[in-house]
Design an enzyme around this catalytic site. Sequence first.
Site, PDB file in Angstrom:
ATOM      1  CE  LYS A 204      -3.437   2.409   2.477  1.00  0.00           C
ATOM      2  NZ  LYS A 204      -4.584   2.324   3.516  1.00  0.00           N
ATOM      3  NE  ARG A 214      -5.857   9.657   3.523  1.00  0.00           N
ATOM      4  CZ  ARG A 214      -4.282   9.728   3.441  1.00  0.00           C
ATOM      5  NH1 ARG A 214      -3.985  10.994   3.344  1.00  0.00           N
ATOM      6  NH2 ARG A 214      -3.692   8.782   3.206  1.00  0.00           N
ATOM      7  CE  LYS A 227      -3.798   7.801   6.662  1.00  0.00           C
ATOM      8  NZ  LYS A 227      -4.796   6.985   6.652  1.00  0.00           N
ATOM      9  CD  GLU A 243       5.622  -3.843   3.796  1.00  0.00           C
ATOM     10  OE1 GLU A 243       4.990  -4.684   4.152  1.00  0.00           O
ATOM     11  OE2 GLU A 243       6.218  -2.840   4.395  1.00  0.00           O
ATOM     12  CE  LYS A 258      -6.357   1.919  -0.326  1.00  0.00           C
ATOM     13  NZ  LYS A 258      -6.644   1.736   0.916  1.00  0.00           N
ATOM     14  CB  SER A 284     -11.605   7.490  -3.179  1.00  0.00           C
ATOM     15  OG  SER A 284     -10.232   7.907  -2.599  1.00  0.00           O
ATOM     16  CE1 TYR A 323     -15.283   3.388  -2.614  1.00  0.00           C
ATOM     17  CE2 TYR A 323     -13.284   3.740  -4.032  1.00  0.00           C
ATOM     18  CZ  TYR A 323     -13.732   3.556  -2.613  1.00  0.00           C
ATOM     19  OH  TYR A 323     -13.317   3.604  -1.521  1.00  0.00           O
TER      20      TYR A 323
HETATM   21  C1  PBG Z   1      -7.431   3.129   5.706  1.00  0.00           C
HETATM   22  C2  PBG Z   1      -7.727   3.105   4.373  1.00  0.00           C
HETATM   23  C3  PBG Z   1      -7.609   4.064   3.273  1.00  0.00           C
HETATM   24  C4  PBG Z   1      -8.178   3.745   2.030  1.00  0.00           C
HETATM   25  C5  PBG Z   1      -8.610   2.300   2.466  1.00  0.00           C
HETATM   26  N1  PBG Z   1      -8.485   2.196   3.669  1.00  0.00           N
HETATM   27  C6  PBG Z   1      -7.153   5.327   3.182  1.00  0.00           C
HETATM   28  C7  PBG Z   1      -5.555   5.883   3.690  1.00  0.00           C
HETATM   29  O1  PBG Z   1      -4.712   4.849   3.898  1.00  0.00           O
HETATM   30  O2  PBG Z   1      -5.527   6.886   4.072  1.00  0.00           O
HETATM   31  C8  PBG Z   1      -8.506   4.312   0.708  1.00  0.00           C
HETATM   32  C9  PBG Z   1      -9.476   3.920  -0.191  1.00  0.00           C
HETATM   33  C10 PBG Z   1      -9.790   4.869  -1.335  1.00  0.00           C
HETATM   34  O3  PBG Z   1      -8.973   5.644  -1.574  1.00  0.00           O
HETATM   35  O4  PBG Z   1     -10.594   4.288  -1.836  1.00  0.00           O
HETATM   36  N2  PBG Z   1      -6.386   2.865   6.318  1.00  0.00           N
END
Ligand code: PBG
Length: 334
Positions: A204, A214, A227, A243, A258, A284, A323
Amino acid sequence: MTLPFMPGPFPMARPRRLRSQPWVRRLVAETTLTPSDLIWPLIVHDGAEDRVPVPSMPGVFRLSPKAAAEAAKEARDLGIPMVALFPNVDAATKDAIGTGATDPDGLIPDCIKAIKDAAPEIGVMCDVALDCYTDHGHDGIVEDGRIVNDASLDRLAEQAFIQAHAGADVVAPSDMMDGRVQAIREALEANGFHDTLILSYAAKFASAFYGPYRDAVGSTKMLTGDKKTYQMDYANSDEALKEVAMDISEGADMVMVKPGMPYLDIVQRVSETFKLPTFAYQVSGEYAMMQASIANGWLDQDRAILETLHGFKRAGCSGVLSYFAPQAARLLGA
Ligand code: PBG
């Protein structure tokens, strides 16, 4: 890469022959996309209304547990095997350790139960991370401005246990703490949840493309800093393999990459290296980017959805979180 055969010269070799008719294109297609390849992410909330639109994600709504159960029935009817739940909880309930994440009567357990009542045939996956429940918006525990790894593991393992206990089929740690898969697997085994699947967000990346999410879960204003000390640097690819290898050795059944579209090279390396169910998340920001173009008439909606989702299959994915899942399933003739 060398090709396994040498095509003869033109006009003996005319690749267009295999593209000349729809039937032959179908016949020789190397990959397929079906509703069975889709996981539908649902944003759920503890607010009074059943469906509240998410402004940055046109077509996506924050759902009450009741509305989430309706969506799960829709998923079932469309042939989508699994939904994934992401919580938006009242900001007033957020605190430093994300207490809400381990509330057995919280929003996610409520939603799992409502979905299992309504559509027991489909899988329910839950995100394991504290960010939706903390007042600092981070996925782990923060001490002196730093995200502390090992203290976060207990919280995450407890969160996964609560989800499994409520009936989740798949727990999906998205927090990127070191050792979380092992901590979760041990907690599940110790409590008799031998069949709960772990789909780890193994690779990720720290990404701008999570922005609309968010917003959707209400963590944008909460988040202090970024992050980057736990999510991966997008300059890296070998590190993704490390990982993934660690998560598999710690007990992950499936892994995820991701975001999705900008990271298909990672998907391909992971799926070829490990031969394990590999997923990707069309996140998203990818959704919002496409919806914005579609709304402007710059992209053809149906073709763009299917083409991008098919790209994930070609890269080696077993399935895709998107989505667009219900729309795609409808386009695929479900
Ligand atoms: C949280 C999480 C995130 C997403 C899924 N789980 C965001 C982040 O790490 O800040 C993102 C999903 C998306 O953007 O559709 N741990």
